[in-house]
Design a protein around this motif. Structure first.
Motif, PDB file in Angstrom:
ATOM      1  N   GLU A  20       9.462   9.278  -6.012  1.00 37.78           N
ATOM      2  CA  GLU A  20       8.033   8.947  -5.927  1.00 37.78           C
ATOM      3  C   GLU A  20       7.466   8.921  -7.335  1.00 37.78           C
ATOM      4  O   GLU A  20       7.582   9.909  -8.062  1.00 37.78           O
ATOM      5  CB  GLU A  20       7.322   9.987  -5.061  1.00 37.78           C
ATOM      6  CG  GLU A  20       5.815   9.934  -5.064  1.00 37.78           C
ATOM      7  CD  GLU A  20       5.225   8.675  -4.475  1.00 37.78           C
ATOM      8  OE1 GLU A  20       4.702   7.858  -5.274  1.00 37.78           O
ATOM      9  OE2 GLU A  20       5.277   8.499  -3.252  1.00 37.78           O
ATOM     10  N   ALA A  25       1.378  12.594  -5.242  1.00 39.82           N
ATOM     11  CA  ALA A  25       2.065  12.342  -3.972  1.00 39.82           C
ATOM     12  C   ALA A  25       3.427  13.033  -3.950  1.00 39.82           C
ATOM     13  O   ALA A  25       3.842  13.593  -2.933  1.00 39.82           O
ATOM     14  CB  ALA A  25       2.225  10.842  -3.745  1.00 39.82           C
ATOM     15  N   THR A  29       4.417  15.943  -1.263  1.00 40.90           N
ATOM     16  CA  THR A  29       5.567  15.695  -0.383  1.00 40.90           C
ATOM     17  C   THR A  29       6.656  16.740  -0.607  1.00 40.90           C
ATOM     18  O   THR A  29       7.255  17.239   0.346  1.00 40.90           O
ATOM     19  CB  THR A  29       6.120  14.273  -0.598  1.00 40.90           C
ATOM     20  OG1 THR A  29       5.056  13.332  -0.413  1.00 40.90           O
ATOM     21  CG2 THR A  29       7.241  13.960   0.378  1.00 40.90           C
ATOM     22  N   ASP A  66       9.680   5.928  -2.330  1.00 38.01           N
ATOM     23  CA  ASP A  66       8.451   5.156  -2.327  1.00 38.01           C
ATOM     24  C   ASP A  66       8.867   3.692  -2.458  1.00 38.01           C
ATOM     25  O   ASP A  66       9.702   3.349  -3.301  1.00 38.01           O
ATOM     26  CB  ASP A  66       7.569   5.584  -3.507  1.00 38.01           C
ATOM     27  CG  ASP A  66       6.210   4.915  -3.515  1.00 38.01           C
ATOM     28  OD1 ASP A  66       5.781   4.409  -2.458  1.00 38.01           O
ATOM     29  OD2 ASP A  66       5.573   4.918  -4.572  1.00 38.01           O
ATOM     30  N   ILE A  93       8.757   5.168   2.145  1.00 38.50           N
ATOM     31  CA  ILE A  93       7.362   5.551   2.319  1.00 38.50           C
ATOM     32  C   ILE A  93       6.471   4.633   1.491  1.00 38.50           C
ATOM     33  O   ILE A  93       6.884   4.160   0.428  1.00 38.50           O
ATOM     34  CB  ILE A  93       7.114   7.033   1.953  1.00 38.50           C
ATOM     35  CG1 ILE A  93       7.509   7.331   0.507  1.00 38.50           C
ATOM     36  CG2 ILE A  93       7.850   7.962   2.923  1.00 38.50           C
ATOM     37  CD1 ILE A  93       7.178   8.744   0.030  1.00 38.50           C
ATOM     38  N   GLY A  95       1.954   3.389   0.995  1.00 37.22           N
ATOM     39  CA  GLY A  95       0.578   3.315   1.441  1.00 37.22           C
ATOM     40  C   GLY A  95       0.285   1.996   2.136  1.00 37.22           C
ATOM     41  O   GLY A  95      -0.708   1.852   2.836  1.00 37.22           O
ATOM     42  N   THR A 115       4.289   5.671   6.851  1.00 39.19           N
ATOM     43  CA  THR A 115       3.111   5.243   6.097  1.00 39.19           C
ATOM     44  C   THR A 115       2.408   6.442   5.489  1.00 39.19           C
ATOM     45  O   THR A 115       2.179   7.447   6.165  1.00 39.19           O
ATOM     46  CB  THR A 115       2.121   4.493   7.031  1.00 39.19           C
ATOM     47  OG1 THR A 115       2.790   3.388   7.625  1.00 39.19           O
ATOM     48  CG2 THR A 115       0.925   3.970   6.257  1.00 39.19           C
ATOM     49  N   LYS A 116       2.089   6.327   4.183  1.00 38.15           N
ATOM     50  CA  LYS A 116       1.337   7.378   3.483  1.00 38.15           C
ATOM     51  C   LYS A 116      -0.152   7.141   3.712  1.00 38.15           C
ATOM     52  O   LYS A 116      -0.564   5.985   3.768  1.00 38.15           O
ATOM     53  CB  LYS A 116       1.608   7.346   1.973  1.00 38.15           C
ATOM     54  CG  LYS A 116       3.020   7.642   1.583  1.00 38.15           C
ATOM     55  CD  LYS A 116       3.190   7.794   0.070  1.00 38.15           C
ATOM     56  CE  LYS A 116       3.120   6.505  -0.689  1.00 38.15           C
ATOM     57  NZ  LYS A 116       3.455   6.609  -2.111  1.00 38.15           N
ATOM     58  N   PRO A 117      -0.942   8.158   3.775  1.00 35.18           N
ATOM     59  CA  PRO A 117      -0.548   9.573   3.789  1.00 35.18           C
ATOM     60  C   PRO A 117      -0.047   9.959   5.183  1.00 35.18           C
ATOM     61  O   PRO A 117      -0.461   9.387   6.182  1.00 35.18           O
ATOM     62  CB  PRO A 117      -1.847  10.308   3.455  1.00 35.18           C
ATOM     63  CG  PRO A 117      -2.922   9.420   3.985  1.00 35.18           C
ATOM     64  CD  PRO A 117      -2.394   8.007   3.827  1.00 35.18           C
ATOM     65  N   PHE A 118       0.846  10.924   5.231  1.00 37.33           N
ATOM     66  CA  PHE A 118       1.389  11.387   6.505  1.00 37.33           C
ATOM     67  C   PHE A 118       1.144  12.880   6.641  1.00 37.33           C
ATOM     68  O   PHE A 118       0.973  13.593   5.655  1.00 37.33           O
ATOM     69  CB  PHE A 118       2.883  11.069   6.638  1.00 37.33           C
ATOM     70  CG  PHE A 118       3.660  11.249   5.360  1.00 37.33           C
ATOM     71  CD1 PHE A 118       4.044  12.495   4.918  1.00 37.33           C
ATOM     72  CD2 PHE A 118       4.013  10.142   4.594  1.00 37.33           C
ATOM     73  CE1 PHE A 118       4.759  12.659   3.739  1.00 37.33           C
ATOM     74  CE2 PHE A 118       4.730  10.281   3.419  1.00 37.33           C
ATOM     75  CZ  PHE A 118       5.106  11.546   2.992  1.00 37.33           C
ATOM     76  N   LEU A 123       6.100  13.985   8.997  1.00 38.10           N
ATOM     77  CA  LEU A 123       7.218  14.027   8.061  1.00 38.10           C
ATOM     78  C   LEU A 123       8.378  14.810   8.660  1.00 38.10           C
ATOM     79  O   LEU A 123       9.526  14.364   8.628  1.00 38.10           O
ATOM     80  CB  LEU A 123       6.782  14.647   6.725  1.00 38.10           C
ATOM     81  CG  LEU A 123       7.861  14.772   5.651  1.00 38.10           C
ATOM     82  CD1 LEU A 123       8.407  13.408   5.235  1.00 38.10           C
ATOM     83  CD2 LEU A 123       7.305  15.526   4.441  1.00 38.10           C
TER      84      LEU A 123
END
Length: 133
Positions: A20, A25, A29, A66, A93, A95, A115-118, A123
């Motif tokens: 990432e 983020a 995570t 990401d 992952i 956005g 999909t972020k945010p999760f 997760l």
């Protein structure tokens, strides 16, 4: 979505490579994964991810990438990891929605996506699903 204190997560021993580029983020995570009991190796881009994957290929059960990072997409990075170890599993992952990423060719049908945010529970569920597959 299930309690994160679920006994199935108590004896987790897997190591996850988290790729990432966004430091906030990545930090959130990583904390989520560690709360679930996973060991986490961090990478900020595809080049670092490949280096860390090669060094830890026998320890890593899952890679979380990401989708969109500086200097390109994560799918080519994952493809290189598959050459090194064909059984490594991945969750992509972003956005952006899965539909948009498929339309633009950034990810393919059949890949695991979040999909972020999760939420932590989302997760936890996705990671267990992919590792168990």
């Amino acid at each position: 979505m299930g309690n994160i204190e679920d006994p199935r997560h108590r004896w987790v021993t897997e190591t996850i490579l988290l790729v990432e580029d966004d430091s906030s983020a990545r930090k959130v995570t990583k904390l989520m994964l560690e709360k679930l009991g996973y060991r986490v190796i961090e990478a900020v881009n595809g080049e670092e991810a490949l280096k860390k994957f090669r060094a830890n290929k026998d320890r890593i059960q899952l890679v979380i990438l990401d989708v969109i990072m500086p200097h390109g997409s994560s799918k080519p990075v994952y493809d290189k990891m598959l050459v090194i170890r064909p059984d490594v599993k991945a969750i992509f992952i972003s956005g952006y929605t899965e539909e948009i990423l498929k339309e633009t060719g950034m990810i393919e049908e059949g890949l695991h996506f979040l999909t972020k945010p999760f939420l932590l529970a989302e997760l936890a569920s996705k990671v267990r699903e992919v590792i168990a597959a």
